[in-house]
Design an enzyme around this catalytic site. Structure first.
Site, PDB file in Angstrom:
ATOM      1  N   THR A 210       0.848  -1.190   0.000  1.00 11.97           N
ATOM      2  CA  THR A 210       0.000   0.000   0.000  1.00 11.97           C
ATOM      3  C   THR A 210       0.884   1.240   0.000  1.00 11.97           C
ATOM      4  O   THR A 210       2.086   1.152  -0.301  1.00 11.97           O
ATOM      5  CB  THR A 210      -0.984  -0.032   1.198  1.00 11.97           C
ATOM      6  OG1 THR A 210      -1.944   1.015   1.054  1.00 11.97           O
ATOM      7  CG2 THR A 210      -0.275   0.128   2.540  1.00 11.97           C
ATOM      8  N   ASN A 211       0.328   2.404   0.299  1.00 14.76           N
ATOM      9  CA  ASN A 211       1.117   3.628   0.343  1.00 14.76           C
ATOM     10  C   ASN A 211       0.668   4.483   1.528  1.00 14.76           C
ATOM     11  O   ASN A 211      -0.213   4.086   2.283  1.00 14.76           O
ATOM     12  CB  ASN A 211       0.998   4.385  -0.985  1.00 14.76           C
ATOM     13  CG  ASN A 211      -0.448   4.712  -1.291  1.00 14.76           C
ATOM     14  OD1 ASN A 211      -1.085   5.473  -0.573  1.00 14.76           O
ATOM     15  ND2 ASN A 211      -0.979   4.103  -2.339  1.00 14.76           N
TER      16      ASN A 211
END
Ligand code: CTP
Length: 402
Positions: A210-211
């Site tokens: 993810t980020n």
């Protein structure tokens, strides 16, 4: 630039225990730029002091209809919103009956702005047929009823009867006052789709890529569009903050789920704001069982590109004439890359994000540069993400009006 700038509000506090929350309510209204007059019913003073509101507004509260001639008529003249919070069963009954037997009820009857009530009472009183009828009468007359929420009541019972949260009342007031003051802007009643937050790409049942996106920027945009009268559909990945009150929220996890939700929402939309930080790559073959450490020396994950949501929705956007804003997150050759994205992705505006300690992901503030398809470029100062969202929505409105 705030949701209640220059708006005149008459806040009527009646005798419910939730009156103690109204200090915060007034402070939030003032913080957003409103000009607030407060009127209390005499018995409301059993729950909260007059001095609280006088201290916050810097104004003396009128007490009685006989103290100053015409106060009862002036308080509600040219207001953008009348907010009755908390609204007791008795006060709702008096409003429904058109009574004018004290300063508060007379000011409400004589007011010329739209009215919002935030009922708060015991569940049995709320569910009583008399209250149901009074509320139906008020709704029929165009009064906005916010809440009550369900939950634990002061007397220990559980059920509907809690006053809606002050932040919810403020958001509803902003939307109502905007409509009253501006007669509905270009987004009034229009559908706007906003994406926000990060997406996840699954590696195995317990891990994902993810980020750092929090969701704040998209939530700021969605809240602003809703405040300005739009029907907002917010499609959000798992951010780290709560979505705002107002927009209809669809929670998704992966880029594929976000794309499915977008396909479902885009029909009939006037604008799309893609603020989500969509993962570009996903594992080519996610494991169905947990990857074990085993005695491995190393582990290589093979990634493949996931869907490009703006590309996948391009046909629907163009056919539907949907005004589209994308974001660009760049670390190198920022403007050049952003302008390229504007053209390649078929956008009307691209909002370029810088990455630094105070801007970009995980921050509460942002410094945006807007590049538009009419060739203009505008640098904005450092703003809270809520303010940046408001400004972006106002820009979209200007473009829709051209
Ligand atoms: N976006 C998208 N689908 C993706 C990735 C991004 O629709 N798979 C959208 C984002 O929501 C944003 C815009 O495209 O509005 C630009 O996102 P950004 O991450 O800056 O660019 P990318 O398209 O991913 O290009 P690159 O990674 O080369 O910078």
């Amino acid at each position: 630039m705030s949701g209640l700038d220059d708006r005149r509000i008459l806040l009527v506090v009646t005798a419910g225990i939730a009156a103690y929350k109204c200090g915060y309510l007034v402070r939030e209204m003032l913080r957003r730029g409103a000009d607030v007059d407060v009127v209390m019913t005499p018995r409301a003073e059993n729950f909260v002091g007059r001095a609280t509101f006088e201290g916050l507004t810097g104004r003396r509260l009128e007490e009685d209809i006989w103290d100053r001639p015409m106060a009862h008529l002036e308080l509600g003249r040219d207001v953008d919103a009348v907010v009755v919070a908390p609204a007791t069963a008795d006060f709702l009954a008096r409003m429904a009956g058109g009574r004018a037997d004290d300063l508060a009820s007379t000011a409400v009857l004589a007011a010329d702005g739209p009215v919002l009530v935030a009922p708060a009472m015991n569940t049995r009183m709320w569910e009583n047929a008399a209250t149901r009828d009074n509320v139906a009468v008020l709704e029929d007359r165009g009064v906005t009823v916010v809440g009550p929420d369900s939950g634990e009541l002061a007397e220990g019972e559980v059920g509907p009867g809690r006053m809606a949260e002050p932040d919810t009342i403020v958001a509803e007031t902003e939307r109502m006052a905007f409509r009253a003051a501006c007669g509905g802007g270009p987004l009034d009643g229009e559908k706007v789709v906003v994406t926000a937050g990060p997406t996840r790409a699954h590696v195995d049942p317990v891990r994902f890529l993810t980020n750092r996106s929090s969701g704040r920027m998209g939530y700021g945009v969605a809240a602003a569009a809703w405040r300005r009268g739009a029907e907002v559909s917010l499609v959000t990945g798992p951010g780290t903050v709560d979505p705002p009150h107002g927009p209809a929220v669809t929670e998704v996890e992966t880029a594929e789920e976000m794309l499915d939700a977008l396909h479902g929402e885009l029909a009939g939309s006037r604008a799309l704001v893609m603020s989500a930080a969509v993962s570009d790559f996903r594992p080519s073959a996610p494991e169905t069982g947990k990857i074990k450490r085993g005695g491995r020396e190393s582990l290589t994950l093979e990634l493949e590109p996931g869907p490009d949501l703006l590309a996948e929705t391009r046909q629907a956007r163009e056919e539907g004439g949907i005004f589209t804003v994308g974001f660009a997150l760049e670390t190198d050759d920022a403007r050049e890359n952003a302008r390229r994205k504007l053209e390649e992705k078929g956008l009307q505006i691209v909002a370029l994000n810088e990455i630094s300690e105070e801007t970009g992901l995980e921050t509460t503030t942002n410094r945006l540069t807007l590049l538009e398809d009419d060739g203009t470029t505008e640098e904005w100062p450092l703003l809270s993400k809520d303010e940046a969202g408001e400004r972006l929505v106002r820009r979209i409105e200007e473009r829709l009006e051209e």
